[in-house]
Design a protein around this motif. Sequence first.
Motif, PDB file in Angstrom:
ATOM      1  N   ARG A   1       1.147  -0.871   0.286  1.00 60.39           N
ATOM      2  CA  ARG A   1       0.186  -0.150   0.142  1.00 60.39           C
ATOM      3  C   ARG A   1       0.901   1.529   0.202  1.00 60.39           C
ATOM      4  O   ARG A   1       0.523   2.329   0.780  1.00 60.39           O
ATOM      5  N   LEU A   2       1.588   1.341  -1.078  1.00 58.53           N
ATOM      6  CA  LEU A   2       2.687   2.388  -1.073  1.00 58.53           C
ATOM      7  C   LEU A   2       2.358   3.736  -0.880  1.00 58.53           C
ATOM      8  O   LEU A   2       2.747   4.633  -1.060  1.00 58.53           O
ATOM      9  N   THR A   3       0.954   3.545  -2.381  1.00 60.66           N
ATOM     10  CA  THR A   3       1.233   4.514  -2.678  1.00 60.66           C
ATOM     11  C   THR A   3       0.127   5.623  -1.268  1.00 60.66           C
ATOM     12  O   THR A   3       0.206   6.223  -1.824  1.00 60.66           O
ATOM     13  N   ARG A   4       0.102   4.866   0.029  1.00 52.92           N
ATOM     14  CA  ARG A   4      -0.173   5.827   0.470  1.00 52.92           C
ATOM     15  C   ARG A   4       0.566   6.987   0.960  1.00 52.92           C
ATOM     16  O   ARG A   4       0.188   7.928   1.732  1.00 52.92           O
ATOM     17  N   PHE A   5       1.311   6.603   0.431  1.00 48.84           N
ATOM     18  CA  PHE A   5       3.148   7.376   0.805  1.00 48.84           C
ATOM     19  C   PHE A   5       3.396   8.116  -0.103  1.00 48.84           C
ATOM     20  O   PHE A   5       5.398   7.803   0.461  1.00 48.84           O
ATOM     21  N   ALA A   6       3.076   8.120  -0.884  1.00 46.96           N
ATOM     22  CA  ALA A   6       4.152   8.683  -2.559  1.00 46.96           C
ATOM     23  C   ALA A   6       3.481  10.212  -1.945  1.00 46.96           C
ATOM     24  O   ALA A   6       3.297  10.997  -1.742  1.00 46.96           O
TER      25      ALA A   6
ATOM     26  N   ILE B   1      -2.966  11.033  -2.313  1.00 47.13           N
ATOM     27  CA  ILE B   1      -1.462  12.152  -3.360  1.00 47.13           C
ATOM     28  C   ILE B   1      -1.543  13.634  -2.026  1.00 47.13           C
ATOM     29  O   ILE B   1      -0.681  14.147  -1.677  1.00 47.13           O
ATOM     30  N   LEU B   2      -3.151  13.733  -1.564  1.00 46.54           N
ATOM     31  CA  LEU B   2      -3.515  14.736  -1.349  1.00 46.54           C
ATOM     32  C   LEU B   2      -2.579  14.555   0.432  1.00 46.54           C
ATOM     33  O   LEU B   2      -2.219  15.654   1.234  1.00 46.54           O
ATOM     34  N   GLU B   3      -3.432  13.671   0.613  1.00 49.47           N
ATOM     35  CA  GLU B   3      -2.762  12.925   2.276  1.00 49.47           C
ATOM     36  C   GLU B   3      -1.256  13.156   2.272  1.00 49.47           C
ATOM     37  O   GLU B   3      -0.972  13.254   3.361  1.00 49.47           O
ATOM     38  N   SER B   4      -0.796  12.898   1.231  1.00 53.83           N
ATOM     39  CA  SER B   4       0.820  12.272   1.318  1.00 53.83           C
ATOM     40  C   SER B   4       1.318  14.313   1.559  1.00 53.83           C
ATOM     41  O   SER B   4       2.309  13.899   2.301  1.00 53.83           O
TER      42      SER B   4
ATOM     43  N   LEU C   1       2.912  30.697  -3.365  1.00 64.72           N
ATOM     44  CA  LEU C   1       3.506  30.497  -4.475  1.00 64.72           C
ATOM     45  C   LEU C   1       4.399  29.247  -4.937  1.00 64.72           C
ATOM     46  O   LEU C   1       3.868  28.473  -6.073  1.00 64.72           O
ATOM     47  N   ASN C   2       5.030  29.176  -4.753  1.00 65.22           N
ATOM     48  CA  ASN C   2       6.152  28.494  -4.989  1.00 65.22           C
ATOM     49  C   ASN C   2       5.995  27.306  -4.984  1.00 65.22           C
ATOM     50  O   ASN C   2       5.594  26.254  -5.257  1.00 65.22           O
ATOM     51  N   THR C   3       5.082  26.910  -3.627  1.00 70.94           N
ATOM     52  CA  THR C   3       5.504  25.604  -3.355  1.00 70.94           C
ATOM     53  C   THR C   3       3.744  25.051  -4.121  1.00 70.94           C
ATOM     54  O   THR C   3       3.950  24.143  -4.691  1.00 70.94           O
ATOM     55  N   ALA C   4       3.180  25.944  -4.260  1.00 70.34           N
ATOM     56  CA  ALA C   4       1.627  25.841  -5.139  1.00 70.34           C
ATOM     57  C   ALA C   4       1.920  25.582  -6.789  1.00 70.34           C
ATOM     58  O   ALA C   4       2.065  24.158  -7.186  1.00 70.34           O
ATOM     59  N   ALA C   5       2.985  26.086  -7.148  1.00 70.46           N
ATOM     60  CA  ALA C   5       3.580  25.322  -8.246  1.00 70.46           C
ATOM     61  C   ALA C   5       4.737  24.084  -8.218  1.00 70.46           C
ATOM     62  O   ALA C   5       4.291  22.939  -9.120  1.00 70.46           O
ATOM     63  N   ASP C   6       5.849  24.043  -7.294  1.00 64.75           N
ATOM     64  CA  ASP C   6       5.570  23.017  -7.401  1.00 64.75           C
ATOM     65  C   ASP C   6       5.107  21.713  -7.007  1.00 64.75           C
ATOM     66  O   ASP C   6       5.492  20.380  -7.855  1.00 64.75           O
ATOM     67  N   LEU C   7       3.740  21.719  -6.322  1.00 64.48           N
ATOM     68  CA  LEU C   7       3.364  20.789  -6.273  1.00 64.48           C
ATOM     69  C   LEU C   7       2.349  20.582  -7.370  1.00 64.48           C
ATOM     70  O   LEU C   7       2.028  19.742  -7.235  1.00 64.48           O
ATOM     71  N   ARG C   8       1.903  21.550  -7.956  1.00 65.47           N
ATOM     72  CA  ARG C   8       1.078  21.167  -9.578  1.00 65.47           C
ATOM     73  C   ARG C   8       1.863  20.119 -10.374  1.00 65.47           C
ATOM     74  O   ARG C   8       0.869  19.394 -10.613  1.00 65.47           O
ATOM     75  N   SER C   9       2.998  20.994 -10.167  1.00 61.42           N
ATOM     76  CA  SER C   9       3.744  19.903 -11.669  1.00 61.42           C
ATOM     77  C   SER C   9       3.905  18.746 -10.680  1.00 61.42           C
ATOM     78  O   SER C   9       3.199  17.290 -11.754  1.00 61.42           O
ATOM     79  N   TYR C  10       4.054  18.227  -9.816  1.00 60.77           N
ATOM     80  CA  TYR C  10       3.743  16.844  -8.853  1.00 60.77           C
ATOM     81  C   TYR C  10       2.921  15.620  -9.030  1.00 60.77           C
ATOM     82  O   TYR C  10       2.580  14.731  -9.954  1.00 60.77           O
ATOM     83  N   VAL C  11       1.651  17.411  -8.972  1.00 59.37           N
ATOM     84  CA  VAL C  11      -0.059  15.782  -8.850  1.00 59.37           C
ATOM     85  C   VAL C  11      -0.030  15.812 -10.559  1.00 59.37           C
ATOM     86  O   VAL C  11      -0.269  14.870 -11.202  1.00 59.37           O
ATOM     87  N   VAL C  12       0.247  16.347 -11.656  1.00 58.38           N
ATOM     88  CA  VAL C  12      -0.178  16.610 -12.764  1.00 58.38           C
ATOM     89  C   VAL C  12       1.434  15.159 -13.580  1.00 58.38           C
ATOM     90  O   VAL C  12       0.260  14.443 -14.306  1.00 58.38           O
TER      91      VAL C  12
END
Length: 313
Positions: free
Chosen positions: A161-166, A273-276, A251-262
């Motif tokens: 269940r490693l997707t919980r910790f990505a 992903i949000l919970e991780s 804004l920098n954090t949001a940009a980093d995370l947005r790229s990661y989520v995409v």
Amino acid sequence: MIRYAFESLNESVFEALTVDICQYLFGAGVHAFAPGRDGGRDSYFDGTAEKYPSAAHPWRGRIIIQAKHTSSIGASCSDNDFSENKTSILKQEISRMQTVMQSEPLDGYLVVTNRKLTGGAHSKIKTLLSAELNLSQVDIIGIEDLSRYVDLIPGLIKKFRLTRFAVPDVFYEKDIRDVIVMFKSKTDWINTPPVPEEGSLDYTDKEKKNLLNNVDESYFCEIKEHSLKHFAGITKFLQDPINSQYLENYLNTAADLRSYVVAHQDGYPFVEILESIIKNIVGESGTDIFRARALVRVFVHYMYWNCDLGRKE
């Protein structure tokens, strides 16, 4: 490459993961971890490895495998308490192996850990193990290769269940932590009144967004019931000119995370992903951000609500 938060696994689960990885590298003959006479827990293999370190030049003989798990985020093999001090984890294990080898000759020794391992530390530790144990077949696998093997071996992500910790592999948590801690110190967020049930807020566009991101009703209700009332205060805080540096951090954090989520949303459930992300920002107990962990969830929910994260069309 995605990084998995192996620190979230307990020790026995990490040992089981290590056995599965080593069976892939050495073969089915890798035996599970069991307590030894001296209290240590070792796994072992006896034979010729299938592909470790390579199929062309495999290890041979009786190999002891040790899993060294840490629950500390960002722990390194270069840390004093792991490899440098006389009483470090690695020095103690070397002493234990020297005792074991007096009655059980060994041909190889492998350490598997979820700590970061630089090239310099890798070479230094291999030299130490080889000299102290008088073995040529010695090695240490760090979190970088651990993540690579998880990606290579079918079924491990689902089994453990490693997707919980990505978590993002490149993510500067300090930026958003500073924003949250400052928001906490400058606002009376705890006493924010709830949003009126019969208010003017329109959730229609959010319901569409939920469908696009597979956010179920129960998770969305948590956002509305526990996080929504703080969103106006966050917006006011970020828009205040005096907080321009914190807006930039946000804004920098949001940009980093947005790229990661995409990059990963098609392969991993969005809510996981949000919970991780939340867990990664919270970090370890005893820190300022850990004491503000309720606000961490609020800020990540704000990013989703504000369309900084997730699909919107």
